[in-house]
Design a protein around this motif. Structure first.
Motif, short mmCIF file in Angstrom:
data_model
loop_
_atom_site.label_atom_id
_atom_site.label_comp_id
_atom_site.label_asym_id
_atom_site.label_seq_id
_atom_site.Cartn_x
_atom_site.Cartn_y
_atom_site.Cartn_z
N ASP A 124 0.85 -1.18 0.00
CA ASP A 124 0.00 0.00 0.00
C ASP A 124 0.89 1.24 0.00
O ASP A 124 1.82 1.34 0.81
N PRO A 125 0.64 2.22 -0.89
CA PRO A 125 1.47 3.43 -0.89
C PRO A 125 1.55 4.13 0.46
O PRO A 125 2.52 4.83 0.75
N MET A 126 0.53 3.94 1.30
CA MET A 126 0.54 4.59 2.62
C MET A 126 1.62 4.03 3.53
O MET A 126 1.94 4.62 4.56
N ARG A 127 2.20 2.89 3.17
CA ARG A 127 3.33 2.37 3.96
C ARG A 127 4.57 3.25 3.82
O ARG A 127 5.43 3.24 4.71
N ALA A 128 4.66 3.99 2.71
CA ALA A 128 5.75 4.94 2.49
C ALA A 128 7.12 4.29 2.72
O ALA A 128 8.00 4.87 3.36
N LEU A 129 7.30 3.11 2.17
CA LEU A 129 8.54 2.36 2.41
C LEU A 129 9.76 3.09 1.86
O LEU A 129 10.84 3.03 2.45
N THR A 130 9.61 3.80 0.75
CA THR A 130 10.73 4.52 0.16
C THR A 130 10.94 5.87 0.80
O THR A 130 12.08 6.26 1.14
N MET A 131 9.85 6.61 1.02
CA MET A 131 9.96 7.98 1.51
C MET A 131 10.17 8.07 3.02
O MET A 131 10.76 9.03 3.51
N GLN A 132 9.66 7.10 3.76
CA GLN A 132 9.79 7.14 5.22
C GLN A 132 10.29 5.78 5.73
O GLN A 132 9.62 5.09 6.49
N PRO A 133 11.50 5.39 5.34
CA PRO A 133 11.99 4.06 5.72
C PRO A 133 12.16 3.89 7.22
O PRO A 133 12.17 2.76 7.72
N GLU A 134 12.26 4.99 7.94
CA GLU A 134 12.45 4.89 9.39
C GLU A 134 11.25 4.25 10.09
O GLU A 134 11.36 3.77 11.22
N HIS A 135 10.08 4.25 9.44
CA HIS A 135 8.87 3.66 10.05
C HIS A 135 8.74 2.17 9.74
O HIS A 135 7.82 1.51 10.25
N GLY A 136 9.60 1.64 8.89
CA GLY A 136 9.53 0.22 8.58
C GLY A 136 8.23 -0.22 7.94
O GLY A 136 7.78 -1.34 8.13
N GLY A 137 7.62 0.67 7.17
CA GLY A 137 6.36 0.33 6.52
C GLY A 137 5.14 0.47 7.39
O GLY A 137 4.04 0.08 6.98
#
Length: 387
Positions: free
Chosen positions: A42-55
C-alpha cells in the motif's frame, strides 16, 4: 462476540477510502485479508519515503490495525489464481482500482461469482463505475474542488477557496462503503441469494455530507453563500469569537440561550429589541437574525472575556460552547476521559463512531508488516472449501 466475527473480507484497496471501509469492518469483527503489491505494498506504507517507520507510519496503522497482509502479484496468472482461491472462502470483496482495472485483471464481479456465487462485491472510486467521468482519477481535495465543497469554505465571497483541513471525503466514502456492505450482509442473512454489486463513489459521499446546501441549491438554483465560522441556523450567538486569550465557538441558537449568553457577557441589552425581534419565546430559534452591527457589539464583548472561564460558565448555563483547541490538545486533555472508545491493542482513534453500551470495543492487534501473513493465508486458501 462482535457482529462480523466469522465473516472474511478480501481487501484489494489502498491509500484511504478503501482501507477506511475495511477498517470499520475489521473493528466490527471481520477477518480482513489485505492484498498488497510485492515490494511496495500500500502506498501509505511509504517504504521509500519514510523508511524509518519500517512500513508502519501512523497514517497506515490507523486504518490497517488488525488486518492480515498478503503479498500477491496481480499482474501474474498465479497471482490472479491465488485471489480466486481465497475468494472461494470469502464473504466480501472490496477493490478501489480505477473502473475497468479489476475486470482487466480477471477479478470483476462475474469472475468472483464463478468461484463464490454469493460474494458481496464492492467497488470504490472517485466518479462511480459508469458514465463519461468514470475514467477520471480522484483524490480528496480534487473532489472537494469539483463538488463545490471547497467553494463553501471561508467568510467572504472573494476569499480564495480552501479545502477542509483533513481528507473528509475519503473517510466519508469509506464509511459509506462499510454501511453498504453491512446492508448487503443483512440481505444475505435474510436469505437473499441474488448477486450484490456495490458502487461507492467519492462524489456521492461529498454530496451526502453537503445534503443541506445541496437541497437548497437544487430548490433555488443558486449556490449557497459562505457562512464562515457562523452556525448554520443564522443566530447572532452561534459563531466563533475571539477572546483575550484565544477563540471560543458558541451555539446560542434559541432566544433563551442567546439571552443567557448576553447576560454572561455583561451585555443583556443585546438580547432585546432592536437587536432581536420582540416577543420571542425562550425556545424560539433566532434563524437568520445575525446582523453585522450586532456581531460587532458581540465581538467587543467577547474580546474582553477569558475563553476558558466563559466556556465553563456557558456550558453550566446550558449554552453549548467550546474553546477552540488543536487536535493534540484535545487528544491529550479530553479524549482520554471519553469511556468506551479506542482499543486494547493498537491505539487507534479512528474506529467506528459509536460505542456499545455493554462495554465492547475493538481489540485490534498492530497493523501488519508487508506480507506478514502471506504463507499462512495462501496455504489456507489452497485448502479452502467450496462454497
Amino acid at each position: 462476540m462482535l457482529p462480523l466475527e466469522g465473516f472474511r473480507v478480501l481487501d484489494l484497496t489502498h491509500v484511504l477510502a478503501g482501507p477506511c471501509a475495511t477498517h470499520h469492518l475489521c473493528c466490527l469483527g471481520a477477518e480482513v485479508i489485505k492484498i498488497e503489491r510485492p515490494g511496495a505494498g500500500d502506498p501509505m506504507r511509504a517504504l521509500t519515503m519514510q523508511p524509518e517507520h519500517g512500513g508502519l507510519p501512523p497514517g497506515f496503522r490507523a486504518l490497517n490495525a488488525g488486518k492480515k497482509s498478503v503479498v500477491v502479484d496481480l499482474s501474474a496468472p498465479d497471482g490472479r489464481a491465488a485471489i480466486l482461491r481465497l475468494a472461494e472462502n470469502a464473504d466480501v470483496f472490496v477493490e478501489n482500482f480505477r473502473p475497468g482495472v479489476a475486470q482487466r485483471l480477471g477479478l470483476g464481479p462475474e469472475d468472483l461469482r464463478r468461484v463464490r456465487p454469493d460474494i458481496v462485491y464492492c467497488s470504490i472510486s472517485g466518479w462511480g463505475q459508469s458514465g463519461p467521468n468514470s475514467r477520471y482519477g480522484a483524490y480528496d481535495h480534487v473532489i472537494q474542488a469539483v463538488t463545490g465543497m471547497m467553494a463553501l469554505q471561508g467568510s467572504r465571497e472573494d476569499d480564495a477557496p480552501v479545502k477542509v483541513g483533513f481528507p473528509v471525503i475519503d473517510i466519508a466514502t469509506g464509511i459509506s462503503a462499510a454501511e453498504a456492505i453491512l446492508a448487503a450482509l443483512i440481505r444475505r442473512l435474510r436469505g437473499d441469494t441474488g448477486p450484490i454489486t456495490i458502487d461507492v463513489a467519492m462524489i456521492d459521499s461529498a454530496l451526502a455530507l453537503m445534503s443541506g446546501p445541496a437541497a437548497m441549491t437544487l430548490a433555488t438554483g443558486r449556490a449557497p453563500e459562505r457562512v464562515g465560522n457562523r452556525g448554520f441556523v443564522g443566530s447572532p450567538g452561534a459563531e466563533t469569537f475571539a477572546t483575550m486569550d484565544g477563540h471560543i465557538s458558541v451555539a446560542a441558537n434559541t432566544m433563551g440561550q442567546f439571552a443567557t449568553l448576553c447576560r454572561l457577557l455583561g451585555r443583556p441589552e443585546l438580547a432585546a429589541a432592536p437587536f432581536v425581534p420582540a416577543g420571542l419565546a425562550a425556545g424560539d430559534f433566532l434563524a437568520n437574525v445575525a446582523s453585522e452591527p450586532l456581531r460587532i457589539k458581540l465581538a467587543q464583548a467577547f474580546a474582553a472575556a477569558n475563553a476558558s472561564e466563559l466556556e465553563t460558565a456557558l456550558n453550566a448555563a446550558g449554552v453549548p460552547a467550546a474553546r477552540v483547541r488543536d487536535l493534540a490538545e484535545y487528544l491529550r486533555d479530553l479524549y482520554p476521559a471519553t469511556p468506551g472508545i479506542g482499543t486494547d491493542g493498537e491505539p487507534v482513534a479512528l474506529g467506528p463512531a459509536f460505542r456499545w453500551r455493554e462495554g465492547q470495543k475493538p481489540d485490534l492487534p498492530p497493523a501488519p508488516r508487508l506480507g506478514a501473513d502471506t504463507p499462512s493465508v495462501i496455504a489456507d486458501g489452497q485448502t479452502a472449501p467450496a462454497p
